[in-house]
Design an enzyme around this catalytic site. Structure first.
Site, PDB file in Angstrom:
ATOM      1  CD  GLU A   1      -7.908  85.641  76.721  1.00  0.00           C
ATOM      2  OE1 GLU A   1      -6.774  86.127  76.897  1.00  0.00           O
ATOM      3  OE2 GLU A   1      -8.915  86.011  77.358  1.00  0.00           O
TER       4      GLU A   1
ATOM      5  CB  ILE B   1      -8.746  80.987  79.163  1.00  0.00           C
ATOM      6  CG1 ILE B   1      -7.343  81.322  78.640  1.00  0.00           C
ATOM      7  CG2 ILE B   1      -9.822  81.677  78.323  1.00  0.00           C
ATOM      8  CD1 ILE B   1      -7.070  80.804  77.233  1.00  0.00           C
ATOM      9  CB  CYS B   2      -7.063  85.244  80.014  1.00  0.00           C
ATOM     10  SG  CYS B   2      -6.016  86.714  79.879  1.00  0.00           S
ATOM     11  CG  HIS B   3      -8.281  89.290  82.839  1.00  0.00           C
ATOM     12  ND1 HIS B   3      -7.389  89.288  81.793  1.00  0.00           N
ATOM     13  CD2 HIS B   3      -7.811  90.196  83.741  1.00  0.00           C
ATOM     14  CE1 HIS B   3      -6.423  90.176  82.038  1.00  0.00           C
ATOM     15  NE2 HIS B   3      -6.654  90.729  83.215  1.00  0.00           N
TER      16      HIS B   3
ATOM     17  N   GLY C   1      -6.223  78.531  81.788  1.00  0.00           N
ATOM     18  CA  GLY C   1      -5.091  78.952  80.973  1.00  0.00           C
ATOM     19  C   GLY C   1      -4.786  80.401  81.253  1.00  0.00           C
TER      20      GLY C   1
END
Length: 305
Positions: free
Chosen positions: A80, A188-190, A268
């Site tokens: 990421e 993105i993500c966390h 994302g």
């Protein structure tokens, strides 16, 4: 007894020898890959010799204490971080790395895709910055008004993004500067957990991203992963719930590679989204530089549709 059975089947988290635990063998097989889907996309309108920059805000904290008191060895997720970074580089943007105090960046080394030369080479190239990043505290104290060449802030994922960043007064200042100066926010993500810093304890209606759509790592998966040893226990808190409380609409229920562009916020949902997220971010910034940013500000897009 249950822990013995988990160990027998490779589902017990691994002791990292420093007081924490990394994911189990089974979890690593299910959740990590030796090669990414980075597609080496080209950008015909890439900047040449530009000083335009993206500031990547990383975590400097290694351990997350779970609800059961066990420590999870985390940091930023290498896919990421580096896959979006590769796209931004290809588009001609310079990347500067910072952490809250200038302490070294923490990376989930157990998630490095060892057979992906593009990612491993980039990790090696950026190692000096990871070891000696800029200090966000110092940047903010010196004043952000001299940094017009920062076109965007990028906050990568990994559970480490939930450590220190959501409570950071300096990150609050940076996020507010991003919005006041019409910059892009990429996360993105966390990573979107860190956006909570913008409205630390304030009225949800005052949150800068109140009413925005985001693609994020689902809380439901974070609640599931302790069962096969990815996490060594239940999470201490769930950032998706906190974002919803702030008026955010989360568009995805699964980690299926979804990305979302809402005004100048690009998100994302997972490592599987890193390649498309990176391309979306690179194209959005190029459009901004090349004078097409107004159209981007008027749309909200979900990928895949």
């Amino acid at each position: 007894m249950a822990s013995g059975i988990k160990a027998m089947f490779g589902m017990a988290p691994k002791d990292d020898g420093r007081g924490g635990f990394t994911p189990s063998s089974v979890a690593l097989k299910l959740a990590t890959k030796s090669k990414t889907d980075y597609d080496h996309a080209e950008y015909p309108d890439a900047l040449q010799g530009s000083t335009a920059k993206v500031l990547m805000v990383c975590t400097e904290e290694r351990y997350m204490t779970m609800a059961n008191g066990v420590k999870f060895s985390t940091g930023n997720h290498p896919v990421e971080m580096m896959v979006p970074l590769l796209h931004l580089e290809k588009a001609g943007f310079q990347i500067e790395v910072c952490t809250p105090t200038g302490a070294p960046v923490k990376i989930e080394r157990w998630a490095v895709p060892e057979k992906d030369d593009a990612v491993t080479d980039a990790l090696q190239r950026y190692q000096p910055q990871f070891e000696q990043p800029q200090s966000l505290k110092a940047l903010v104290a010196a004043g952000l008004e001299d940094h017009a060449d920062y076109l965007a802030v990028f906050i990568p994922g990994g559970h480490g993004a939930m450590l220190g960043l959501p409570e950071s007064e300096d990150l609050q200042t940076l996020i507010r500067w991003v919005n006041a100066n019409d910059k892009h926010m990429l996360t993105i993500c966390h990573g979107p957990a860190a956006l909570l810093a913008e409205n630390r304890g304030g009225d949800p209606k005052d949150f800068a991203y109140h009413g925005y759509k985001m693609a994020v790592f689902p809380d439901s998966l974070d609640k599931l992963t302790p069962k096969f040893g990815y996490l060594p226990g239940p999470m201490p808190w769930y950032f998706g719930d906190r974002l919803r409380e702030q008026g955010v609409e989360i568009i995805n229920k699964k980690a299926n590679g979804s990305c979302c562009e809402d005004r100048k916020l690009i998100t994302g949902d997972s490592p599987d989204a890193a390649n498309e997220f990176g391309k979306l971010a690179a194209r959005a910034l190029l459009a901004e530089v090349n004078g097409a940013g107004e159209a981007l500000r008027r749309k909200s897009t979900r990928f895949p549709p």
